[in-house]
Design a protein around this motif. Structure first.
Motif, PDB file in Angstrom:
ATOM      1  N   GLY A 142       0.830  -1.195   0.000  1.00 13.53           N
ATOM      2  CA  GLY A 142       0.000   0.000   0.000  1.00 13.53           C
ATOM      3  C   GLY A 142       0.862   1.242   0.000  1.00 13.53           C
ATOM      4  O   GLY A 142       2.010   1.218  -0.446  1.00 13.53           O
ATOM      5  N   ALA A 143       0.314   2.317   0.514  1.00 13.99           N
ATOM      6  CA  ALA A 143       1.006   3.599   0.471  1.00 13.99           C
ATOM      7  C   ALA A 143       2.203   3.615   1.418  1.00 13.99           C
ATOM      8  O   ALA A 143       2.244   2.907   2.431  1.00 13.99           O
ATOM      9  N   LEU A 144       3.158   4.474   1.057  1.00 13.05           N
ATOM     10  CA  LEU A 144       4.260   4.814   1.949  1.00 13.05           C
ATOM     11  C   LEU A 144       3.930   6.156   2.579  1.00 13.05           C
ATOM     12  O   LEU A 144       3.736   7.154   1.876  1.00 13.05           O
ATOM     13  N   VAL A 145       3.870   6.201   3.904  1.00 13.59           N
ATOM     14  CA  VAL A 145       3.464   7.405   4.618  1.00 13.59           C
ATOM     15  C   VAL A 145       4.709   8.191   5.027  1.00 13.59           C
ATOM     16  O   VAL A 145       5.559   7.693   5.769  1.00 13.59           O
ATOM     17  N   ALA A 146       4.814   9.415   4.525  1.00 15.21           N
ATOM     18  CA  ALA A 146       5.990  10.242   4.809  1.00 15.21           C
ATOM     19  C   ALA A 146       6.057  10.581   6.287  1.00 15.21           C
ATOM     20  O   ALA A 146       5.072  11.001   6.895  1.00 15.21           O
ATOM     21  N   LEU A 147       7.250  10.437   6.885  1.00  9.41           N
ATOM     22  CA  LEU A 147       7.408  10.637   8.319  1.00  9.41           C
ATOM     23  C   LEU A 147       8.060  11.963   8.686  1.00  9.41           C
ATOM     24  O   LEU A 147       8.028  12.362   9.841  1.00  9.41           O
ATOM     25  N   LEU A 148       8.682  12.638   7.758  1.00 13.67           N
ATOM     26  CA  LEU A 148       9.341  13.908   8.062  1.00 13.67           C
ATOM     27  C   LEU A 148       8.956  14.966   7.045  1.00 13.67           C
ATOM     28  O   LEU A 148       9.812  15.598   6.433  1.00 13.67           O
ATOM     29  N   GLY A 149       7.694  15.160   6.855  1.00 11.62           N
ATOM     30  CA  GLY A 149       7.255  16.123   5.861  1.00 11.62           C
ATOM     31  C   GLY A 149       7.297  15.518   4.464  1.00 11.62           C
ATOM     32  O   GLY A 149       7.700  14.385   4.253  1.00 11.62           O
ATOM     33  N   GLY A 150       6.909  16.308   3.474  1.00 11.44           N
ATOM     34  CA  GLY A 150       6.817  15.787   2.121  1.00 11.44           C
ATOM     35  C   GLY A 150       5.538  15.005   1.943  1.00 11.44           C
ATOM     36  O   GLY A 150       4.725  14.840   2.865  1.00 11.44           O
TER      37      GLY A 150
END
Length: 737
Positions: free
Chosen positions: A554-562
């Motif tokens: 599934g999706a990759l969830v950005a952890l430091l903005g973006g």
């Protein structure tokens, strides 16, 4: 450099260093770490020069911040006596902040050395550290390491060079009292209590292998004295074991029981015979179990009891002189100098000036850990008081200046590698604001560097820049520039991310892919699954990676903005700015996990893979004997030329030697003559890919070594074919059938 620190040259009159003093081998190069695990066909890591970066300068962070939450792993660490490895994974979330006491902050005009190595004010004291505790905590660290604070008493007639050495604290006289030029015993207790109240562990610097010549004049609280028979040089003397063991056990436990310190950084740990480290470590653990303090959360806890060794050598020497063996463990943690070298080689240059290497060089650094026993927990730093600051290395390599966005972007990239690293990490004061010695690269002059204060081994000992804190008594409070403040903010965000995601500090690492530009890892700890992607070059990139390659459904969830990255037709397309490191939560991890494809075999093809080729009389076209010279066990850190690693001429310009590798290991090497008149390695100092024929070229001078990882025991043939002009050719390392 060949990593080795000499025992007593530091104490000689006119010594140019305060704590490092490595000896140099013939090639003088910093030994880089071993080899890349190869590339994966599931990843398309092409650089797209036409990708826009959205107008965001490569040196900015767009204000992203990660809110810290204390992970369960970090909370549990309070109740343990030491960081350790559980089920093969690290159980430690230490983020140390190193302070060079005499160079840091001056807040007590009655406690000054007024001399020392480097360019600082030489007035630093414990009160300056106390005043800075809130600012230190704000960088996101959770521990403080102080360089030695014990009393150094001048000997009759000593010169300024000896007084400079006293200022470092690394040749102490009285191990049971704070040097009055740093403060008082009471002031140290105030510092430790203040740090603990803020959630900071405190580690002292233990120098248990040498001391000042007058140290035997000072009796321990239990009536012990140091020996007087060890080798003397200048104002220093080597410790003698086991004669001095009980004295140093008393030192190591005294500061834990009386001051509640949480452990030790161990200076030049190889000076203590490895069998005695178990005695010292056990004594510290026992002392820590007998006392307690109240931490920032209001819990009653024991001191941590963590001990980390400084051993300036290749991975095999770090293992044998620090970690011991699986059957007979010595220390549990040591600084990861080989990985640090790989890190600066990749994103800057090493001290020799060579670097700006491919992203795959980071994987070569990680492969060094194959040489360590199972209990080993390496600790990664970017700089320390003996090394050149990252920013000054950027200048040395003519890669960036402080006015360039790339200066700050490369710093952020380096800190992202540290954030991804499994195990403890150490930040050196000032690196979090990109501190440098202005104009250092242009000011080098080894003949007078000690006088001018720009030697490699103390160039980083600059006066501190602590937001809101005066650097010296009576000076205005420090105000960081916007770029400095932005970097510090970014570092704090990375440290908070590391604290909140146990997969980063304590997870298993799966290497997904690396090439010239891009490095990709996956980190896993239970249900915490994090993907780390780094663009190590100055060109924007779009990385297309198969979901199956990273174990993502599934999706990759950005952890430091973006922005988050969707899964589209089985692939993720990840856009990266120059020198950008990104972290993603793998929102839908697959049951199969990452599928990085089959690895290549260990046995090659063709004449360079033969293990039974007959030897031909003579020395062949080179007209001289060549050896595998390197950091392997028995290699004397490139100094040895053992007969079992001497090449034989096989005809047709081919030289070969079959070597028995009795265990999984990793090391760096060159093919070199005894007099170093000929030196050869993989072209571009690239790591060896076992069973592959690779281009070979001359590799004279420092920093030109190649690295090798041996993934299983056995006999391996090392082969090279010299070209017609004797300045290159091809080489191969292949496992014998």
């Amino acid at each position: 450099m060949h990593w080795r620190k000499s025992i007593l040259t530091l104490a000689m009159a006119g010594a140019l260093v305060a704590c490092q003093g490595e000896s140099s081998g013939s090639d003088g190069g910093t030994q880089p770490p071993p080899s890349d695990a190869g590339e994966d066909a599931g990843v398309d890591a092409g650089v797209d020069a036409g990708v826009e970066d959205g107008g965001v300068d490569a040196g900015t962070d767009a204000g992203a911040v990660y809110t810290a939450t204390v992970s369960a792993a970090a909370a549990r660490a309070d109740s343990r006596l030491a960081c350790f490895k559980g089920n093969g994974e690290p159980e430690c979330n230490l983020r140390l902040y190193q302070v060079m006491v005499e160079a840091f902050v001056d807040a007590d005009s009655t406690a000054d050395y007024n001399t020392g190595y480097g360019t600082s004010h030489h007035k630093g004291d414990l009160q300056g550290i106390i005043n800075s505790l809130d600012a230190i905590k704000a960088t996101g660290v959770n521990a403080l390491w102080l360089t030695p604070i014990f009393t150094s008493v001048p000997v009759s007639g000593q010169d300024d060079w000896a007084s400079r050495l006293d200022a470092t604290g690394y040749f102490a006289s009285d191990y049971f009292n704070v040097d009055p030029k740093f403060g008082t015993n009471a002031r140290l207790k105030e510092l430790v209590e203040g740090a603990h109240a803020r959630g900071l562990y405190v580690f002292l610097d233990g120098v248990f292998g040498h001391y000042k010549v007058n140290a035997s004049d000072y009796t321990s609280p239990l009536g012990r004295k140091l020996s007087t028979t060890g080798q003397q040089g200048g104002t220093g003397r080597a410790a003698v074991y086991p004669a001095d063991l009980d004295f140093f056990k008393e030192v190591a436990t005294h500061w834990v029981t009386e001051y509640k310190v949480d452990g030790w950084r161990l200076d030049q740990a190889a000076q203590v015979p490895v069998q005695y480290w178990d005695d010292l470590r056990t004594a510290v653990a026992s002392a820590a179990a007998d006392v307690s303090y109240t931490n920032a959360a209001g819990q009653i806890v024991h001191p941590l009891g963590y001990m980390v060794a400084e051993i300036w050598s290749g991975p095999n020497d770090i293992a044998s002189n620090g970690y011991g063996t699986t059957a007979s463990p010595a220390l549990l943690s040591a600084f990861d100098f080989p990985m640090r070298t790989s890190l600066v080689q990749t994103l800057a240059v090493e001290e020799s000036g060579t670097g700006n290497r491919a992203a795959r060089n980071l994987q070569a650094g990680y492969q060094n850990q194959l040489a360590y026993p199972a209990h080993a927990m390496p600790n990664l730093m970017l700089t320390n008081h003996d090394l050149v600051r990252f920013g000054d290395l950027l200048q040395r390599g003519a890669l960036a200046e402080p006015q360039d966005s790339a200066w700050w972007a490369r710093h952020k990239a380096a800190f992202s590698v540290m954030a991804e690293y499994s195990g403890p990490i150490t930040l050196y004061y000032g690196d979090e604001v990109g501190q440098e010695l202005p104009g250092f690269a242009a000011r080098e002059d080894n003949a007078t560097c000690a006088v001018r204060g720009v030697c490699d081994d103390h160039v980083s000992r600059t006066s501190a820049l602590v937001e809101g804190i005066p650097t010296t008594v009576g000076a205005p409070a420090t105000v960081l520039s916007p770029a400095q403040a932005d970097l510090r903010h970014h570092v704090a965000s990375l440290m908070a991310l590391r604290d909140a995601h146990p997969a980063l500090a304590n997870g298993s690492r799966t290497h997904i892919y690396a090439d010239d530009n891009v490095f990709i890892d996956r980190k896993d700890k239970g249900a915490d699954n994090v993907l780390y992607v780094l663009n190590a070059k100055a060109t924007p990139a779009v990385i297309t990676v198969a979901g199956t390659a990273i174990g993502s459904g599934g999706a990759l969830v950005a952890l430091l903005g973006g922005t988050d990255v969707a899964l589209s037709e089985g692939h993720h397309a990840i856009a990266l700015k120059p020198f950008e490191g990104r972290f993603f939560d793998i929102a839908s991890p697959t049951a199969e996990g990452p599928q990085t494809g089959p690895g290549g075999g260990l046995s090659g093809q063709g004449p360079l893979a033969r293990c039974d080729a007959p030897t031909v009389d003579g020395l062949g076209p080179l007209g001289k004997e060549l050896f595998i010279r390197g950091s392997y066990v028995g290699g004397d850190n490139f100094g040895a030329t053992p007969a079992n690693r001497r090449f034989a001429y096989k005809g047709d310009n081919i030289y070969q030697v079959v070597v028995n590798e009795p265990a999984v290991t990793a090391y760096t090497f060159k093919f070199a003559s005894a007099d170093w008149s000929t030196e050869l390695a993989v072209s571009g100092s690239a790591p060896v890919v076992i069973a592959s024929e690779q281009p070979m070229s001359l590799a004279a001078g420092p920093g030109k070594e190649s690295s090798l990882a041996i993934p299983e025991a056995g006999n391996y043939v090392f082969s090279f074919r010299i070209n017609a002009t004797n300045n290159g050719g091809e080489l191969m390392v292949s496992k014998c059938p």
